[in-house]
Design an enzyme around this catalytic site. Structure first.
Site, PDB file in Angstrom:
ATOM      1  N   LYS A  52       0.834  -1.210   0.000  1.00 43.15           N
ATOM      2  CA  LYS A  52       0.000   0.000   0.000  1.00 43.15           C
ATOM      3  C   LYS A  52       0.867   1.259   0.000  1.00 43.15           C
ATOM      4  O   LYS A  52       0.498   2.274  -0.603  1.00 43.15           O
ATOM      5  CB  LYS A  52      -0.945  -0.008   1.204  1.00 43.15           C
ATOM      6  CG  LYS A  52      -2.072  -1.021   1.041  1.00 43.15           C
ATOM      7  CD  LYS A  52      -2.961  -1.053   2.266  1.00 43.15           C
ATOM      8  CE  LYS A  52      -4.115  -2.025   2.060  1.00 43.15           C
ATOM      9  NZ  LYS A  52      -4.945  -2.178   3.263  1.00 43.15           N
ATOM     10  N   LYS A  75      -4.324 -19.614   5.454  1.00 43.55           N
ATOM     11  CA  LYS A  75      -4.744 -20.969   5.072  1.00 43.55           C
ATOM     12  C   LYS A  75      -5.591 -21.589   6.195  1.00 43.55           C
ATOM     13  O   LYS A  75      -5.256 -21.454   7.372  1.00 43.55           O
ATOM     14  CB  LYS A  75      -3.478 -21.825   4.848  1.00 43.55           C
ATOM     15  CG  LYS A  75      -3.621 -22.911   3.817  1.00 43.55           C
ATOM     16  CD  LYS A  75      -2.265 -23.549   3.530  1.00 43.55           C
ATOM     17  CE  LYS A  75      -2.335 -24.656   2.512  1.00 43.55           C
ATOM     18  NZ  LYS A  75      -2.580 -24.202   1.149  1.00 43.55           N
ATOM     19  N   ARG A  86      -0.063 -34.608   3.085  1.00 43.15           N
ATOM     20  CA  ARG A  86       0.399 -34.867   1.714  1.00 43.15           C
ATOM     21  C   ARG A  86       1.914 -34.875   1.640  1.00 43.15           C
ATOM     22  O   ARG A  86       2.526 -35.671   0.957  1.00 43.15           O
ATOM     23  CB  ARG A  86      -0.158 -33.780   0.794  1.00 43.15           C
ATOM     24  CG  ARG A  86      -0.892 -34.315  -0.373  1.00 43.15           C
ATOM     25  CD  ARG A  86      -1.497 -33.340  -1.346  1.00 43.15           C
ATOM     26  NE  ARG A  86      -1.181 -31.953  -1.275  1.00 43.15           N
ATOM     27  CZ  ARG A  86      -2.023 -31.027  -0.851  1.00 43.15           C
ATOM     28  NH1 ARG A  86      -3.219 -31.379  -0.389  1.00 43.15           N
ATOM     29  NH2 ARG A  86      -1.683 -29.753  -0.846  1.00 43.15           N
ATOM     30  N   ARG A 107      -2.304 -12.075  -2.623  1.00 46.25           N
ATOM     31  CA  ARG A 107      -2.396 -12.112  -4.088  1.00 46.25           C
ATOM     32  C   ARG A 107      -2.499 -10.678  -4.586  1.00 46.25           C
ATOM     33  O   ARG A 107      -3.380  -9.932  -4.149  1.00 46.25           O
ATOM     34  CB  ARG A 107      -3.618 -12.936  -4.485  1.00 46.25           C
ATOM     35  CG  ARG A 107      -3.663 -13.274  -5.933  1.00 46.25           C
ATOM     36  CD  ARG A 107      -4.752 -14.287  -6.214  1.00 46.25           C
ATOM     37  NE  ARG A 107      -4.398 -15.630  -5.791  1.00 46.25           N
ATOM     38  CZ  ARG A 107      -5.280 -16.618  -5.595  1.00 46.25           C
ATOM     39  NH1 ARG A 107      -6.557 -16.402  -5.771  1.00 46.25           N
ATOM     40  NH2 ARG A 107      -4.869 -17.805  -5.218  1.00 46.25           N
ATOM     41  N   LYS A 142       2.678 -23.361 -16.210  1.00 42.95           N
ATOM     42  CA  LYS A 142       2.415 -24.777 -15.956  1.00 42.95           C
ATOM     43  C   LYS A 142       1.786 -25.380 -17.213  1.00 42.95           C
ATOM     44  O   LYS A 142       1.194 -24.647 -18.024  1.00 42.95           O
ATOM     45  CB  LYS A 142       1.472 -24.924 -14.772  1.00 42.95           C
ATOM     46  CG  LYS A 142       2.147 -24.590 -13.437  1.00 42.95           C
ATOM     47  CD  LYS A 142       1.347 -25.132 -12.264  1.00 42.95           C
ATOM     48  CE  LYS A 142       2.150 -24.964 -10.990  1.00 42.95           C
ATOM     49  NZ  LYS A 142       1.459 -25.490  -9.797  1.00 42.95           N
ATOM     50  N   GLU A 169       3.654 -16.109   1.302  1.00 46.52           N
ATOM     51  CA  GLU A 169       3.649 -16.355  -0.147  1.00 46.52           C
ATOM     52  C   GLU A 169       2.926 -15.198  -0.830  1.00 46.52           C
ATOM     53  O   GLU A 169       1.795 -14.881  -0.473  1.00 46.52           O
ATOM     54  CB  GLU A 169       2.931 -17.665  -0.478  1.00 46.52           C
ATOM     55  CG  GLU A 169       2.988 -17.965  -1.981  1.00 46.52           C
ATOM     56  CD  GLU A 169       2.059 -19.067  -2.439  1.00 46.52           C
ATOM     57  OE1 GLU A 169       2.545 -20.097  -2.897  1.00 46.52           O
ATOM     58  OE2 GLU A 169       0.823 -18.878  -2.331  1.00 46.52           O
ATOM     59  N   GLU A 184     -10.362 -21.965 -13.812  1.00 48.53           N
ATOM     60  CA  GLU A 184      -9.675 -23.254 -13.840  1.00 48.53           C
ATOM     61  C   GLU A 184      -9.804 -23.957 -12.484  1.00 48.53           C
ATOM     62  O   GLU A 184      -9.964 -25.167 -12.405  1.00 48.53           O
ATOM     63  CB  GLU A 184      -8.200 -23.023 -14.203  1.00 48.53           C
ATOM     64  CG  GLU A 184      -7.445 -24.265 -14.593  1.00 48.53           C
ATOM     65  CD  GLU A 184      -6.785 -24.954 -13.422  1.00 48.53           C
ATOM     66  OE1 GLU A 184      -6.333 -26.096 -13.582  1.00 48.53           O
ATOM     67  OE2 GLU A 184      -6.721 -24.347 -12.329  1.00 48.53           O
TER      68      GLU A 184
HETATM   69  P1  0O2 Z   1      -4.436 -22.569  -1.651  1.00 54.10           P
HETATM   70  O1  0O2 Z   1      -5.838 -22.760  -1.261  1.00 54.10           O
HETATM   71  O2  0O2 Z   1      -4.227 -21.365  -2.541  1.00 54.10           O
HETATM   72  O3  0O2 Z   1      -3.510 -22.598  -0.517  1.00 54.10           O
HETATM   73  P2  0O2 Z   1       4.693 -26.043  -2.541  1.00 54.10           P
HETATM   74  O4  0O2 Z   1       3.760 -25.084  -1.833  1.00 54.10           O
HETATM   75  O5  0O2 Z   1       5.941 -25.386  -3.055  1.00 54.10           O
HETATM   76  O6  0O2 Z   1       4.929 -27.285  -1.765  1.00 54.10           O
HETATM   77  P3  0O2 Z   1       2.719 -26.060  -4.520  1.00 54.10           P
HETATM   78  O7  0O2 Z   1       1.594 -25.968  -3.523  1.00 54.10           O
HETATM   79  O8  0O2 Z   1       2.447 -26.908  -5.736  1.00 54.10           O
HETATM   80  O9  0O2 Z   1       3.988 -26.590  -3.824  1.00 54.10           O
HETATM   81  O10 0O2 Z   1       3.168 -24.604  -4.941  1.00 54.10           O
HETATM   82  P4  0O2 Z   1       2.829 -23.745  -6.224  1.00 54.10           P
HETATM   83  O11 0O2 Z   1       2.981 -24.504  -7.482  1.00 54.10           O
HETATM   84  O12 0O2 Z   1       3.699 -22.540  -6.073  1.00 54.10           O
HETATM   85  O13 0O2 Z   1       1.282 -23.385  -6.092  1.00 54.10           O
HETATM   86  C1  0O2 Z   1       0.751 -22.826  -4.935  1.00 54.10           C
HETATM   87  C2  0O2 Z   1      -0.549 -22.076  -5.201  1.00 54.10           C
HETATM   88  O14 0O2 Z   1      -0.560 -21.480  -6.503  1.00 54.10           O
HETATM   89  C3  0O2 Z   1      -1.807 -22.914  -5.145  1.00 54.10           C
HETATM   90  O15 0O2 Z   1      -2.231 -23.016  -3.823  1.00 54.10           O
HETATM   91  C4  0O2 Z   1      -2.770 -22.069  -5.985  1.00 54.10           C
HETATM   92  O16 0O2 Z   1      -3.240 -20.959  -5.228  1.00 54.10           O
HETATM   93  C5  0O2 Z   1      -1.864 -21.556  -7.073  1.00 54.10           C
HETATM   94  N1  0O2 Z   1      -1.786 -22.495  -8.216  1.00 54.10           N
HETATM   95  C6  0O2 Z   1      -0.724 -23.241  -8.573  1.00 54.10           C
HETATM   96  N2  0O2 Z   1      -0.989 -23.957  -9.672  1.00 54.10           N
HETATM   97  C7  0O2 Z   1      -2.247 -23.652 -10.037  1.00 54.10           C
HETATM   98  C8  0O2 Z   1      -3.086 -24.075 -11.126  1.00 54.10           C
HETATM   99  O17 0O2 Z   1      -2.729 -24.890 -11.974  1.00 54.10           O
HETATM  100  N3  0O2 Z   1      -4.335 -23.520 -11.192  1.00 54.10           N
HETATM  101  C9  0O2 Z   1      -4.788 -22.624 -10.278  1.00 54.10           C
HETATM  102  N4  0O2 Z   1      -6.027 -22.145 -10.418  1.00 54.10           N
HETATM  103  N5  0O2 Z   1      -4.013 -22.215  -9.227  1.00 54.10           N
HETATM  104  C10 0O2 Z   1      -2.769 -22.723  -9.108  1.00 54.10           C
HETATM  105  P5  0O2 Z   1      -2.911 -24.344  -3.281  1.00 54.10           P
HETATM  106  O18 0O2 Z   1      -1.968 -25.013  -2.343  1.00 54.10           O
HETATM  107  O19 0O2 Z   1      -3.443 -25.181  -4.400  1.00 54.10           O
HETATM  108  O20 0O2 Z   1      -4.154 -23.858  -2.510  1.00 54.10           O
END
Ligand code: 0O2
Length: 229
Positions: A52, A75, A86, A107, A142, A169, A184
Site C-alpha cells: 500500500k 490458510k 500430503r 495475491r 504450468k 507467499e 480453472e
Molecule cells: P491454496 O488454497 O491457494 O492454498 P509447494 O507449496 O511449493 O509445496 P505447490 O503448492 O504446488 O507446492 O506450490 P505452487 O505450485 O507454487 O502453487 C501454490 C498455489 O498457486 C496454489 O495453492 C494455488 O493458489 C496456485 N496455483 C498453482 N498452480 C495452479 C493451477 O494450476 N491452477 C490454479 N487455479 N491455481 C494454481 P494451493 O496449495 O493449491 O491452494
C-alpha cells in the site's frame, strides 16, 4: 488512493474445521497453533502495508497505480492439515512453520505483466525482506496454462518481546491471469463435469490467448505513454 483489498480462499468450499477436529493438534497444541496463526496474520499485515505504501507513492509520483487490487488469506486449518499429510510430516506447530511456506498468502492483481516484475523487484529489494524462493510461472507457465509469479518472502514482525521472521507467499498476476485461474480452479474441484478433458484443452487455449492479450495491452499502454511525453 483506492485499494481493493479483500480475502481470497482457494479452499473456500471446505468447512472451516476447528482445530479440535484435527487429531494431531489436540488440546496441548491448540494454543500454540492459534498463536502461530496470529503471527501469520501480522506478517500478512506487514507485507500488505508495504504494498500500500508503494501504491501511495506511485499514485503521487506517476499518477498511476502499480496494482489493481490485493487479496489476502490465511490458510484454513483443514488445508494446513491436508497439505502436511500430503507432504508426509507429522502435524505439529513446529513442522507447520518449518515445512509450509503458504500459510500466509497475498495475491496482488496488476494490470500489466511489467508491473508485476517491477513491483516484485521493489518489494524484494527492501532491506527487511528476504526472498526465499521465486517461481516464475509467467515465463514458465504450468502445462495447463497457469501463469503467475510466486514469491516466498521472509518478513519480520515485531511482537512485544521478540522480533520474529515469518514466511509469506505472494502471488502476482494480471487481471486476465486471475480471471483464468478462478475458472480453472472451479473446474479442478468440480466432479462430474461433462467433457472435462475438452474443457481443460479449451482452458489451455484461453491461457495462450490471455498471454497474447496481456502483452498487446501492455504494448498499447506503452504507445499511449510515449505519446504523452
Ligand atoms: P491454496 O488454497 O491457494 O492454498 P509447494 O507449496 O511449493 O509445496 P505447490 O503448492 O504446488 O507446492 O506450490 P505452487 O505450485 O507454487 O502453487 C501454490 C498455489 O498457486 C496454489 O495453492 C494455488 O493458489 C496456485 N496455483 C498453482 N498452480 C495452479 C493451477 O494450476 N491452477 C490454479 N487455479 N491455481 C494454481 P494451493 O496449495 O493449491 O491452494
Amino acid at each position: 488512493m483506492k485499494i481493493n483489498s479483500k480475502d481470497y480462499h482457494e479452499d473456500g468450499n471446505k468447512p472451516l474445521l476447528s482445530i479440535d477436529g484435527i487429531p494431531e493438534m489436540l488440546a496441548s497444541e491448540a494454543k500454540p497453533f492459534m498463536y502461530l496463526m496470529m503471527q501469520y496474520r501480522c506478517a500478512i499485515m506487514e507485507v500488505e502495508t508495504k504494498l500500500k505504501v508503494l501504491d501511495a507513492e506511485f499514485a503521487q509520483k506517476y499518477n498511476r497505480n502499480p496494482f489493481e487490487s490485493i487479496k489476502t488469506r490465511l490458510k484454513k486449518p483443514i488445508s494446513i492439515y491436508e497439505k502436511m499429510k500430503r507432504k508426509g510430516y507429522p502435524v505439529t506447530v513446529e513442522n507447520i512453520e518449518t515445512h509450509l511456506a503458504d500459510v500466509a498468502g497475498i495475491r496482488v492483481i496488476c494490470s500489466f505483466p511489467d508491473d508485476i516484475y517491477h513491483l516484485a523487484d521493489l518489494l524484494t529489494n527492501q532491506d527487511d525482506i528476504t526472498l526465499l524462493e521465486r517461481k516464475d510461472y509467467i515465463r514458465n507457465p504450468k502445462p495447463n496454462g497457469y501463469r503467475s509469479l510466486h514469491l516466498i518472502l521472509q518478513v519480520p514482525i515485531f511482537l512485544s518481546d521478540v522480533k520474529k521472521n515469518m514466511k509469506v507467499e505472494v502471488q502476482f498476476r494480471t487481471i486476465a491471469m486471475d480471471f483464468w485461474a478462478s475458472l480453472e480452479h472451479k473446474l479442478k474441484y468440480k466432479k462430474n463435469v461433462e467433457d472435462a478433458e475438452g474443457l481443460v484443452a479449451q482452458l489451455k487455449q484461453c491461457a495462450d490467448a490471455i498471454e497474447d492479450l496481456d502483452y498487446q495491452m501492455q504494448g498499447i499502454r506503452d504507445k499511449i505513454d510515449e505519446a504523452k511525453e
